[in-house]
Design a protein around this motif. Structure first.
Motif, PDB file in Angstrom:
ATOM      1  N   ALA A 100     -18.350 -11.781  20.114  1.00  0.00           N
ATOM      2  CA  ALA A 100     -18.292 -13.159  19.644  1.00  0.00           C
ATOM      3  C   ALA A 100     -18.361 -13.255  18.133  1.00  0.00           C
ATOM      4  CB  ALA A 100     -19.429 -13.960  20.274  1.00  0.00           C
ATOM      5  N   GLN A 101     -19.033 -12.297  17.496  1.00  0.00           N
ATOM      6  CA  GLN A 101     -19.207 -12.359  16.060  1.00  0.00           C
ATOM      7  C   GLN A 101     -18.138 -11.576  15.292  1.00  0.00           C
ATOM      8  OE1 GLN A 101     -21.524 -14.441  14.942  1.00  0.00           O
ATOM      9  NE2 GLN A 101     -21.946 -14.850  17.108  1.00  0.00           N
ATOM     10  N   THR A 102     -17.163 -11.043  15.975  1.00  0.00           N
ATOM     11  CA  THR A 102     -16.119 -10.278  15.301  1.00  0.00           C
ATOM     12  C   THR A 102     -15.273 -11.182  14.419  1.00  0.00           C
ATOM     13  OG1 THR A 102     -15.986  -8.740  17.154  1.00  0.00           O
ATOM     14  CG2 THR A 102     -14.135  -8.758  15.626  1.00  0.00           C
ATOM     15  N   PRO A 103     -15.180 -10.881  13.112  1.00  0.00           N
ATOM     16  CA  PRO A 103     -14.387 -11.743  12.235  1.00  0.00           C
ATOM     17  C   PRO A 103     -12.902 -11.658  12.572  1.00  0.00           C
ATOM     18  CG  PRO A 103     -15.033  -9.749  11.085  1.00  0.00           C
ATOM     19  CD  PRO A 103     -15.736  -9.733  12.410  1.00  0.00           C
ATOM     20  N   ARG A 104     -12.183 -12.735  12.321  1.00  0.00           N
ATOM     21  CA  ARG A 104     -10.747 -12.763  12.574  1.00  0.00           C
ATOM     22  C   ARG A 104     -10.013 -12.848  11.250  1.00  0.00           C
ATOM     23  NH1 ARG A 104      -9.788 -16.749  17.807  1.00  0.00           N
ATOM     24  NH2 ARG A 104     -11.115 -15.602  19.264  1.00  0.00           N
ATOM     25  N   THR A 105      -8.957 -12.103  11.123  1.00  0.00           N
ATOM     26  CA  THR A 105      -8.138 -12.152   9.915  1.00  0.00           C
ATOM     27  C   THR A 105      -6.696 -12.375  10.327  1.00  0.00           C
ATOM     28  OG1 THR A 105      -7.880  -9.737   9.970  1.00  0.00           O
ATOM     29  CG2 THR A 105      -9.656 -10.616   8.617  1.00  0.00           C
ATOM     30  N   SER A 106      -5.944 -13.083   9.477  1.00  0.00           N
ATOM     31  CA  SER A 106      -4.558 -13.394   9.791  1.00  0.00           C
ATOM     32  C   SER A 106      -3.585 -12.382   9.203  1.00  0.00           C
ATOM     33  CB  SER A 106      -4.203 -14.793   9.276  1.00  0.00           C
ATOM     34  OG  SER A 106      -4.405 -14.860   7.874  1.00  0.00           O
ATOM     35  N   GLY A 107      -4.047 -11.514   8.331  1.00  0.00           N
ATOM     36  CA  GLY A 107      -3.166 -10.535   7.706  1.00  0.00           C
ATOM     37  C   GLY A 107      -3.966  -9.348   7.201  1.00  0.00           C
ATOM     38  N   ALA A 108      -3.267  -8.392   6.621  1.00  0.00           N
ATOM     39  CA  ALA A 108      -3.934  -7.211   6.078  1.00  0.00           C
ATOM     40  C   ALA A 108      -4.610  -7.560   4.758  1.00  0.00           C
ATOM     41  CB  ALA A 108      -2.921  -6.087   5.866  1.00  0.00           C
ATOM     42  N   ALA A 109      -5.757  -6.968   4.521  1.00  0.00           N
ATOM     43  CA  ALA A 109      -6.472  -7.182   3.269  1.00  0.00           C
ATOM     44  C   ALA A 109      -5.660  -6.605   2.105  1.00  0.00           C
ATOM     45  CB  ALA A 109      -7.843  -6.522   3.330  1.00  0.00           C
ATOM     46  N   PRO A 110      -5.760  -7.203   0.916  1.00  0.00           N
ATOM     47  CA  PRO A 110      -5.000  -6.696  -0.231  1.00  0.00           C
ATOM     48  C   PRO A 110      -5.238  -5.213  -0.505  1.00  0.00           C
ATOM     49  CG  PRO A 110      -5.937  -8.839  -0.743  1.00  0.00           C
ATOM     50  CD  PRO A 110      -6.499  -8.441   0.591  1.00  0.00           C
ATOM     51  N   GLY A 111      -6.488  -4.760  -0.336  1.00  0.00           N
ATOM     52  CA  GLY A 111      -6.772  -3.353  -0.586  1.00  0.00           C
ATOM     53  C   GLY A 111      -6.075  -2.432   0.399  1.00  0.00           C
ATOM     54  N   VAL A 112      -5.932  -2.882   1.641  1.00  0.00           N
ATOM     55  CA  VAL A 112      -5.247  -2.078   2.655  1.00  0.00           C
ATOM     56  C   VAL A 112      -3.751  -2.025   2.363  1.00  0.00           C
ATOM     57  CG1 VAL A 112      -4.723  -1.860   5.112  1.00  0.00           C
ATOM     58  CG2 VAL A 112      -7.000  -2.577   4.384  1.00  0.00           C
ATOM     59  N   ARG A 113      -3.182  -3.161   1.966  1.00  0.00           N
ATOM     60  CA  ARG A 113      -1.761  -3.161   1.598  1.00  0.00           C
ATOM     61  C   ARG A 113      -1.522  -2.252   0.386  1.00  0.00           C
ATOM     62  NH1 ARG A 113      -2.264  -8.841   2.412  1.00  0.00           N
ATOM     63  NH2 ARG A 113      -2.200  -9.171   0.159  1.00  0.00           N
ATOM     64  N   GLN A 114      -2.432  -2.289  -0.554  1.00  0.00           N
ATOM     65  CA  GLN A 114      -2.308  -1.418  -1.724  1.00  0.00           C
ATOM     66  C   GLN A 114      -2.380   0.045  -1.320  1.00  0.00           C
ATOM     67  OE1 GLN A 114      -4.612  -2.598  -5.207  1.00  0.00           O
ATOM     68  NE2 GLN A 114      -5.178  -0.454  -5.546  1.00  0.00           N
ATOM     69  N   LEU A 115      -3.262   0.342  -0.354  1.00  0.00           N
ATOM     70  CA  LEU A 115      -3.409   1.727   0.111  1.00  0.00           C
ATOM     71  C   LEU A 115      -2.114   2.242   0.723  1.00  0.00           C
ATOM     72  CD1 LEU A 115      -5.123   4.232   0.884  1.00  0.00           C
ATOM     73  CD2 LEU A 115      -5.695   3.025   3.015  1.00  0.00           C
ATOM     74  N   ILE A 116      -1.515   1.506   1.656  1.00  0.00           N
ATOM     75  CA  ILE A 116      -0.321   2.024   2.324  1.00  0.00           C
ATOM     76  C   ILE A 116       0.870   2.070   1.373  1.00  0.00           C
ATOM     77  CG2 ILE A 116      -1.144   1.296   4.592  1.00  0.00           C
ATOM     78  CD1 ILE A 116       0.926  -0.974   4.520  1.00  0.00           C
ATOM     79  N   ASP A 117       0.854   1.248   0.336  1.00  0.00           N
ATOM     80  CA  ASP A 117       1.942   1.295  -0.643  1.00  0.00           C
ATOM     81  C   ASP A 117       1.908   2.578  -1.464  1.00  0.00           C
ATOM     82  OD1 ASP A 117       3.138  -1.054   0.103  1.00  0.00           O
ATOM     83  OD2 ASP A 117       2.116  -2.283  -1.404  1.00  0.00           O
ATOM     84  N   THR A 118       0.748   3.254  -1.520  1.00  0.00           N
ATOM     85  CA  THR A 118       0.679   4.532  -2.239  1.00  0.00           C
ATOM     86  C   THR A 118       1.315   5.666  -1.437  1.00  0.00           C
ATOM     87  OG1 THR A 118      -1.508   5.160  -1.353  1.00  0.00           O
ATOM     88  CG2 THR A 118      -1.464   3.804  -3.356  1.00  0.00           C
ATOM     89  N   PHE A 119       1.562   5.442  -0.132  1.00  0.00           N
ATOM     90  CA  PHE A 119       2.204   6.462   0.703  1.00  0.00           C
ATOM     91  C   PHE A 119       3.719   6.366   0.505  1.00  0.00           C
ATOM     92  CE2 PHE A 119      -1.396   5.662   4.011  1.00  0.00           C
ATOM     93  CZ  PHE A 119      -2.314   6.198   3.135  1.00  0.00           C
ATOM     94  N   THR A 120       4.196   6.788  -0.640  1.00  0.00           N
ATOM     95  CA  THR A 120       5.599   6.541  -0.990  1.00  0.00           C
ATOM     96  C   THR A 120       6.578   7.303  -0.118  1.00  0.00           C
ATOM     97  OG1 THR A 120       5.406   8.254  -2.697  1.00  0.00           O
ATOM     98  CG2 THR A 120       5.069   5.963  -3.379  1.00  0.00           C
ATOM     99  N   ASP A 121       6.195   8.451   0.420  1.00  0.00           N
ATOM    100  CA  ASP A 121       7.092   9.242   1.275  1.00  0.00           C
ATOM    101  C   ASP A 121       6.687   9.194   2.748  1.00  0.00           C
ATOM    102  OD1 ASP A 121       8.596  10.012  -0.929  1.00  0.00           O
ATOM    103  OD2 ASP A 121       7.386  11.794  -1.294  1.00  0.00           O
ATOM    104  N   THR A 122       5.698   8.393   3.075  1.00  0.00           N
ATOM    105  CA  THR A 122       5.146   8.363   4.429  1.00  0.00           C
ATOM    106  C   THR A 122       5.235   6.964   5.019  1.00  0.00           C
ATOM    107  OG1 THR A 122       3.571  10.116   3.871  1.00  0.00           O
ATOM    108  CG2 THR A 122       3.091   8.796   5.832  1.00  0.00           C
ATOM    109  N   PRO A 123       5.939   6.792   6.133  1.00  0.00           N
ATOM    110  CA  PRO A 123       5.963   5.481   6.787  1.00  0.00           C
ATOM    111  C   PRO A 123       4.567   5.097   7.253  1.00  0.00           C
ATOM    112  CG  PRO A 123       7.708   6.900   7.633  1.00  0.00           C
ATOM    113  CD  PRO A 123       6.796   7.770   6.833  1.00  0.00           C
ATOM    114  N   ALA A 124       4.155   3.875   6.967  1.00  0.00           N
ATOM    115  CA  ALA A 124       2.830   3.401   7.372  1.00  0.00           C
ATOM    116  C   ALA A 124       2.891   1.917   7.709  1.00  0.00           C
ATOM    117  CB  ALA A 124       1.807   3.651   6.274  1.00  0.00           C
ATOM    118  N   LEU A 125       2.125   1.541   8.733  1.00  0.00           N
ATOM    119  CA  LEU A 125       2.039   0.151   9.184  1.00  0.00           C
ATOM    120  C   LEU A 125       0.574  -0.222   9.318  1.00  0.00           C
ATOM    121  CD1 LEU A 125       4.329   0.461  12.356  1.00  0.00           C
ATOM    122  CD2 LEU A 125       5.123   0.012  10.034  1.00  0.00           C
ATOM    123  N   VAL A 126       0.291  -1.517   9.265  1.00  0.00           N
ATOM    124  CA  VAL A 126      -1.006  -2.050   9.655  1.00  0.00           C
ATOM    125  C   VAL A 126      -0.762  -2.958  10.848  1.00  0.00           C
ATOM    126  CG1 VAL A 126      -3.063  -3.307   8.967  1.00  0.00           C
ATOM    127  CG2 VAL A 126      -1.801  -1.970   7.269  1.00  0.00           C
TER     128      VAL A 126
END
Length: 295
Positions: A100-126
């Motif tokens: 019941a107390q689990t937070p809900r988010t509508s999208g990926a956090a900016p830090g997570v998007r920044q992280l996967i963008d550093t994987f320039t040669d690696t496909p990554a999804l959230v």
């Protein structure tokens, strides 16, 4: 009152898949009217009264002990994933209270998007728990959704969903030479999530949509497969670079309400590695325009 129809269907599907011999009971000579185990045979092997097991399968028992559920899981030869699913279905009120107390988010956090963008040669999804793609990097988009707008994950009303794409999007479906294996795994994984989140309205809407629009999904869903999938390999036949065998690994994001990062890699030095590098090179087209000079 919780809806125990899922529990009833799950138990019936599992006892229908077994024979008395498989659980150590003698096969009687008379002709059986239904395939698999009878309720009384499950009860006998699990050490339960027939009345108690029948009431449980019919959804008329709302307090079930761990020992009873473990006995049923052993009798029905359930896998660890299936045993956990049985616990979730038998106690939906416990799921609601502990999440019941689990937070809900509508999208990926900016830090997570920044992280996967550093994987320039690696496909990554959230992905979220429903398999909605809430973010992807350039390679992830190129690998699985190049026919879709890159910014689609940022718009909830047109956000791609991996399971929907697998069953309803011909572009995505054509990526998988072993599509039937992918489909079975996708349904089994979604079943597990549905058992853990019985009150997720968006998840229920997704399942309803897929059931109505895809007979292949509906048939698999009715069999109640259950399996978690956090790592493995996928064979992909990409329209730009051909066949690849890629390993995938999921990393759960604990603070993001069930979101996870999935990254795809190839064995170094393999033909799949070469194909993945070739795919990455298409993102780095050199600028051949003539530079402007100042007088």
């Amino acid at each position: 009152m919780p809806d125990f129809s899922e529990l009833s269907d799950f138990l019936r599907s599992r006892r229908a898949a077994l024979t008395p011999e498989e659980i150590g009971l003698p096969q009687l000579a008379e002709r059986r009217r239904v395939p698999g185990l009878r309720r009384e045979e499950v009860a006998l092997a699990a050490g339960l009264s027939v009345t108690h097991y029948t009431r449980l399968e019919q959804g008329r028992v709302h307090q079930v002990s761990d020992s009873v559920l473990r006995a049923i899981a052993r009798t029905l030869r359930l896998t660890p994933d299936e045993s956990g699913h049985l616990m979730d279905l038998a106690r939906p009120e416990a799921i609601t209270s502990r999440r019941a107390q689990t937070p809900r988010t509508s999208g990926a956090a900016p830090g997570v998007r920044q992280l996967i963008d550093t994987f320039t040669d690696t496909p990554a999804l959230v992905l979220d728990r429903r398999n909605d793609i809430v973010a992807w990097n350039a390679m992830g988009h190129l690998l699985l959704g190049m026919h879709l707008p890159f910014d689609a994950p940022g718009h909830p009303d047109r956000r791609p969903n991996l399971t929907r794409m697998l069953f309803l999007d011909e572009h995505n479906r054509d990526l998988y030479p072993r599509w039937h294996e992918e489909a079975q795994l996708a349904v089994a994984s979604l079943r597990l999530v549905a058992g853990r989140h019985p009150h997720d309205k968006q998840l229920a809407e997704l399942i309803g949509e897929l059931t109505m629009k895809s007979e292949e999904f509906a048939q698999r869903w009715a069999r109640h497969p259950v399996r978690t999938c956090v790592a493995g390999t996928k064979e992909i036949d990409h329209p730009l670079v051909g066949s690849m065998e890629l390993s995938f690994q999921s990393l759960l994001l604990p603070e993001a309400a069930g979101q996870r990062v999935i990254a795809y890699t190839a064995r170094p030095g393999s033909s799949s590695d070469a194909a993945l590098r070739l795919l990455a090179s298409t993102l780095r087209v050199p600028d051949t325009s003539v530079p402007t000079t100042l007088d």
